[in-house]
Design a protein around this motif. Structure first.
Motif, short mmCIF file in Angstrom:
data_model
loop_
_atom_site.label_atom_id
_atom_site.label_comp_id
_atom_site.label_asym_id
_atom_site.label_seq_id
_atom_site.Cartn_x
_atom_site.Cartn_y
_atom_site.Cartn_z
N THR A 51 2.59 -8.00 -1.18
CA THR A 51 3.37 -6.68 -1.50
C THR A 51 2.60 -5.48 -0.96
OG1 THR A 51 4.16 -7.76 -3.61
CG2 THR A 51 4.20 -5.39 -3.20
N MET A 52 3.41 -4.67 -0.10
CA MET A 52 2.85 -3.46 0.17
C MET A 52 3.27 -2.39 -0.40
SD MET A 52 3.82 -4.05 4.52
CE MET A 52 2.96 -2.15 4.75
N THR A 53 2.27 -1.71 -1.21
CA THR A 53 2.66 -0.58 -2.13
C THR A 53 2.13 0.67 -1.51
OG1 THR A 53 0.79 -0.91 -3.28
CG2 THR A 53 2.74 -2.13 -3.95
N ALA A 54 2.86 1.67 -2.02
CA ALA A 54 2.19 3.12 -1.74
C ALA A 54 2.48 3.87 -3.14
CB ALA A 54 3.11 3.71 -0.39
N GLY A 112 10.38 3.66 2.72
CA GLY A 112 11.22 4.76 2.69
C GLY A 112 11.66 5.45 4.06
N ARG A 113 11.51 4.73 5.06
CA ARG A 113 11.61 5.23 6.38
C ARG A 113 13.05 4.80 7.05
NH1 ARG A 113 10.51 3.08 11.34
NH2 ARG A 113 9.47 1.39 10.55
N VAL A 114 13.89 5.67 7.46
CA VAL A 114 14.96 5.58 8.26
C VAL A 114 15.08 6.04 9.42
CG1 VAL A 114 17.82 5.95 8.23
CG2 VAL A 114 16.57 5.27 5.95
N GLY A 144 4.82 4.74 -11.00
CA GLY A 144 3.93 3.75 -10.60
C GLY A 144 4.02 3.47 -9.22
N ALA A 145 3.57 2.50 -8.54
CA ALA A 145 3.59 2.06 -7.17
C ALA A 145 4.97 1.78 -6.57
CB ALA A 145 2.69 1.02 -6.97
N PHE A 146 5.18 2.04 -5.20
CA PHE A 146 6.47 1.86 -4.61
C PHE A 146 6.13 0.72 -3.82
CE2 PHE A 146 8.37 3.17 -0.45
CZ PHE A 146 9.68 2.55 -0.80
N ASP A 147 7.01 -0.50 -3.84
CA ASP A 147 6.76 -1.52 -3.42
C ASP A 147 7.65 -1.33 -2.06
OD1 ASP A 147 7.11 -4.04 -2.34
OD2 ASP A 147 7.98 -5.14 -4.08
N ALA A 148 6.91 -1.27 -0.84
CA ALA A 148 7.53 -0.76 0.49
C ALA A 148 8.62 -1.79 1.11
CB ALA A 148 6.41 -0.35 1.45
N GLU A 206 15.39 -3.99 -1.82
CA GLU A 206 16.38 -2.89 -2.82
C GLU A 206 16.11 -1.50 -1.85
OE1 GLU A 206 15.82 -6.24 -5.56
OE2 GLU A 206 14.38 -5.15 -4.23
N ASN A 207 15.14 -1.45 -1.00
CA ASN A 207 15.05 -0.19 -0.40
C ASN A 207 15.82 -0.05 0.89
OD1 ASN A 207 12.67 0.09 -1.97
ND2 ASN A 207 11.24 -0.77 -0.39
#
Length: 306
Positions: free
Chosen positions: A217-220, A261-263, A226-230, A234-235
Motif C-alpha cells: 500500500t502506497m500512502t501519503a 490524488g492526481r488527474v 489518517g494516511a491516504f491510500d494512493a 476508490e480514488n
C-alpha cells in the motif's frame, strides 16, 4: 439522503463491477443517487468462470446503503450479453444514461511465449467487451435522439498506461487498451450528434489485476483523518462519476490518467517535427532526414517495465 446529488435520476451500467475498480465505480455512482446495473460475469483473473458472481454482493451493498441497483451476469463480450445489459437497464429502470466499460482480465506473457488463445481472449474481453456494450447503448440513444428525446448520455471507457506507453510482458493487454483509445475517439466523433459524450480513463490502482505490481500500500499524509491510500481503487471513481454525470457537459473525446490524488489530461499523438521534399525520397535521403528530425522531437515516455 442529499436531494441534490450529482447523478439523481440517472441510470448507470458498469461492466466488471463485482470487484476492484468496477465495484468502486458502482458504489460511488449509487452514493450520488444513480440507479446502477452491476454487471459481472464472476470470472477469475484468467477469464475462466469463478464459483459464483460477486455482482449480487455489490447490489446488496448498494441497497443496504439506501441505493438502487440490479445485477446482470451476462458476458458483455457477446452480442446477446451486451444487448441484455442495455435491456436490463431499460426493463428495470426505463432508461440508460451512462455506460462505464470496465470489464477485463490479464494473461501476461512475453511476446515469444504469448499463445494465440491468450491474445484472442484478452483482445476479446477488453476491446470487444468495450465495443459491443457501446454499440447497443449507442443504438438506444440514437433512437431516443431521433424521436426528439436527445439524451445527456455518457460513456466512460477504461484504457491503461499500458495502452498509452506499452508494457513489457503485456503485448495483448497493451494492444487492447490502445485499441480502446482509438474506439473512444471515433465514438466521441460519431455519437456527439445524438447527445452522447465518450471519454476514457487510464487508471492506476490496486486491484486483483495489479496486486503484484502494487504489492504494498502506497500512502501519503492526509491530515487528521489518517494516511491516504494512493492505490485504492476508490480514488479513481470520483472522476468516473463526474464524467458519467450531466455535469460534464462539453467534455468528450478526452483521455484522463488518474492515480491517487492526481488527474492528468493526456494529449495523445500529435504531429511533431517534419519536412516535405515535394517529391519521392531516395532511401538514403529519407534515412538522413529521419536522423535530422528525431533530435527535434519529444522523447517518448518509457515503456512500463523497462
Amino acid at each position: 439522503m442529499d436531494g441534490h446529488r450529482l447523478c439523481d435520476g440517472r441510470v448507470v451500467a458498469v461492466t466488471g463491477a463485482g470487484r476492484g475498480l468496477g465495484r468502486a465505480h458502482a458504489l460511488a455512482f449509487a452514493a450520488e443517487g444513480a440507479h446502477v446495473v452491476v454487471n459481472d460475469l464472476g470470472v477469475g483473473l484468467d477469464g475462466l468462470p469463478g464459483a459464483d458472481s460477486p455482482a449480487v454482493q455489490v447490489v446488496e451493498e448498494i441497497r443496504a446503503a439506501g441505493g438502487a441497483a440490479t445485477a446482470h451476469g451476462g458476458d458483455v463480450a457477446t452480442g446477446e450479453g451486451a444487448a441484455s445489459l442495455v435491456r436490463t437497464a431499460l426493463e428495470t429502470y426505463g432508461r440508460l444514461d451512462t455506460l462505464v466499460n470496465n470489464a477485463g482480465f490479464l494473461r501476461d506473457r512475453m511476446l515469444v511465449n504469448l499463445a494465440e488463445d491468450d491474445w484472442d481472449a484478452v483482445i476479446r474481453v477488453h476491446l470487444k467487451g468495450h465495443f459491443l456494450p457501446l454499440r447497443h447503448a449507442a443504438a438506444y440513444w440514437r433512437t431516443e435522439a431521433k424521436a426528439g428525446r436527445t439524451p445527456a448520455a455518457r460513456v466512460v471507457n477504461t484504457s491503461s498506461g499500458a495502452g498509452l506507453l506499452g508494457s513489457v510482458g503485456q503485448g495483448n493487454y497493451s494492444a487492447a487498451k490502445a485499441g480502446i483509445l482509438g474506439l473512444t475517439l471515433v465514438a466521441a466523433a460519431e455519437l456527439e450528434r445524438y447527445g452522447v459524450q465518450v471519454n476514457a480513463i487510464a487508471p492506476a490502482a490496486r486491484t486483483r489485476m495489479t496486486e503484484t505490481v502494487f504489492a504494498e500500500t502506497m500512502t501519503a499524509p492526509e491530515g487528521p483523518g489518517g494516511a491516504f491510500d494512493a492505490m485504492a481503487p476508490e480514488n479513481v471513481s470520483p472522476l468516473v462519476v463526474w464524467l458519467g454525470s450531466a455535469d460534464s457537459s462539453g467534455v468528450t473525446g478526452r483521455v484522463f490518467e488518474v492515480e491517487g490524488g492526481r488527474v492528468t489530461v493526456m494529449e495523445g499523438w500529435r504531429r511533431g517535427p517534419g519536412t516535405d521534399k515535394g517529391a519521392r525520397w531516395t532511401v538514403r535521403e529519407v534515412g538522413q532526414t529521419v536522423r535530422e528530425l528525431l533530435p527535434r522531437a519529444e522523447t517518448p515516455g518509457a515503456v512500463h517495465g523497462t
